[in-house]
Design a protein around this motif. Structure first.
Motif, PDB file in Angstrom:
ATOM      1  N   ALA A  63       0.689  -0.849  -0.042  1.00  0.00           N
ATOM      2  CA  ALA A  63       0.126   0.037   0.170  1.00  0.00           C
ATOM      3  C   ALA A  63       0.964   1.404   0.276  1.00  0.00           C
ATOM      4  N   LEU A  64       0.629   2.401  -0.441  1.00  0.00           N
ATOM      5  CA  LEU A  64       1.120   3.559  -0.614  1.00  0.00           C
ATOM      6  C   LEU A  64       0.026   4.815   0.180  1.00  0.00           C
ATOM      7  N   VAL A  65       0.942   5.875   1.047  1.00  0.00           N
ATOM      8  CA  VAL A  65       0.085   5.681   1.980  1.00  0.00           C
ATOM      9  C   VAL A  65       0.375   7.727   1.331  1.00  0.00           C
ATOM     10  N   HIS A  66      -0.098   8.760   0.650  1.00  0.00           N
ATOM     11  CA  HIS A  66       0.387   9.534   0.673  1.00  0.00           C
ATOM     12  C   HIS A  66      -0.406  10.823   1.849  1.00  0.00           C
ATOM     13  N   ALA A  67       0.319  11.519   2.425  1.00  0.00           N
ATOM     14  CA  ALA A  67       0.680  12.318   3.172  1.00  0.00           C
ATOM     15  C   ALA A  67       1.706  13.783   3.204  1.00  0.00           C
ATOM     16  N   LEU A 155      -6.484   1.123  -9.919  1.00  0.00           N
ATOM     17  CA  LEU A 155      -6.199   0.885  -8.236  1.00  0.00           C
ATOM     18  C   LEU A 155      -6.976   1.178  -7.298  1.00  0.00           C
ATOM     19  N   SER A 156      -6.876   0.418  -6.309  1.00  0.00           N
ATOM     20  CA  SER A 156      -7.822   0.947  -5.347  1.00  0.00           C
ATOM     21  C   SER A 156      -7.718   1.698  -4.270  1.00  0.00           C
ATOM     22  N   ALA A 211      -8.414   2.259   6.954  1.00  0.00           N
ATOM     23  CA  ALA A 211      -7.935   2.296   5.481  1.00  0.00           C
ATOM     24  C   ALA A 211      -7.182   1.763   4.686  1.00  0.00           C
ATOM     25  N   LEU A 212      -6.364   1.221   5.178  1.00  0.00           N
ATOM     26  CA  LEU A 212      -4.956   0.397   4.431  1.00  0.00           C
ATOM     27  C   LEU A 212      -5.613  -1.543   4.903  1.00  0.00           C
ATOM     28  N   ASP A 213      -6.794  -1.267   6.125  1.00  0.00           N
ATOM     29  CA  ASP A 213      -7.388  -2.408   6.310  1.00  0.00           C
ATOM     30  C   ASP A 213      -7.920  -3.266   5.759  1.00  0.00           C
ATOM     31  N   THR A 214      -8.630  -2.518   4.495  1.00  0.00           N
ATOM     32  CA  THR A 214      -9.964  -3.173   3.739  1.00  0.00           C
ATOM     33  C   THR A 214      -9.401  -2.638   2.487  1.00  0.00           C
ATOM     34  N   GLU A 215      -9.893  -2.928   1.612  1.00  0.00           N
ATOM     35  CA  GLU A 215     -10.012  -2.600   0.386  1.00  0.00           C
ATOM     36  C   GLU A 215     -11.568  -1.699   0.036  1.00  0.00           C
TER      37      GLU A 215
END
Length: 288
Positions: A63-67, A155-156, A211-215
């Motif tokens: 996953a990618l988190v864009h902060a 992309l999800s 949010a990372l733990d779900t699709e």
């Protein structure tokens, strides 16, 4: 897990939470950080306009988190980071085969004059460059469009929209920078009766992890509560005795609506729990 903005206030809390639950984290940074080294984060000095380099950093990430974000007064400079940087990251994520993209946006993207004093749900109209909104708001709305484009291409994606993020930290806007400007009499003119939506940084972090733990693909307000801008300034005055009694007051009609907060618990099963008083106490302790 790949994270941008990891040396910042929100990104730093996200990285710390990911490492606490033993996720491996790589960070795309402008300047390496000793704090990230201590957390065991692998850092890569990569510009946000280099899609190939970003794709190499993201390779193998789940996953990618864009902060990462820029909040300056110049529209062109803000576009480099917020709009074009997000576009490049979306391209890099797709190239690297990253399955999940969580984007930290902001409620500043809403066109509040168009909504009026009402509840602002996630489908409310957004600002545009032609409407006179701040460069930050305009480019964060443009960034969301780039994320949505990635979603349309397979992309999800999940987009989280917090209002003012409260908490202690040297790069915290509402916990350090705005209090400094208020103390020094440099705060821009405000309407004290305007709604001040807020969320504690740890509740925002919890939303990112959820949010990372779900699709589930969704756009969600992440709101801890509402007070007024005057109420926020009153909380600052409790530990900033040299601050002016009031900030400069403008003649604008205050916005007195609120941000809808019902979709987050429905979609992610998450309820922000930290109170305004607890958040301001954390900020006060940091200052004292």
């Amino acid at each position: 897990m790949m994270v941008t903005g990891a040396t910042g206030f929100v990104g730093g809390r996200i990285v710390a939470a990911l490492r606490e639950r033993r996720n491996e984290v790589v960070a795309a940074v402008r300047t390496p950080s000793e704090a990230l080294d201590r957390l065991g984060v692998v850092q890569h000095t990569v510009p946000l306009d280099d899609a190939d380099a970003l794709a190499r950093v993201a390779s193998g990430a789940d996953a990618l988190v864009h902060a990462a974000a820029a909040a300056g007064p110049d529209l062109a400079a803000a576009r480099v980071v917020n709009t074009l940087g997000t576009r490049t990251l979306v391209t890099a994520a797709r190239t690297a085969g990253v399955p999940r993209f969580v984007h930290v946006s902001t409620t500043a993207v809403y066109d509040l004059p168009a909504v009026g004093d009402a509840e602002v749900a996630e489908d409310a109209p957004l600002v545009s460059a032609e409407g006179g909104a701040s460069p930050y708001a305009v480019t964060k709305a443009e960034a969301e469009a780039e994320v949505a484009r990635g979603g349309a291409q397979g992309l999800s994606v999940a987009i989280l929209r917090p209002p003012a993020v409260l908490g202690a930290g040297p790069t915290s806007t509402w916990g350090r920078r705005i209090p400094q400007r208020y103390r020094d009499g440099e705060l821009h003119a405000v309407a004290p009766a305007s709604t001040f939506g807020w969320v504690h940084v740890d509740d925002l972090t919890d939303a990112v992890l959820a949010a990372l733990d779900t699709e589930v693909e969704a756009t969600l307000n992440v709101v801890g509560g509402h007070t007024t801008f005057g109420g926020y300034l009153a909380a600052l005055r409790a530990f900033l005795p040299t601050a002016p009694a009031t900030a400069a007051v403008n003649d604008d009609v205050p916005w007195q609506g609120r941000y809808a907060d019902d979709r987050l618990p429905r979609v992610l099963g998450l309820h922000p729990t930290r109170s305004f008083e607890a958040a301001m106490a954390e900020i006060r302790t940091d200052w004292v």
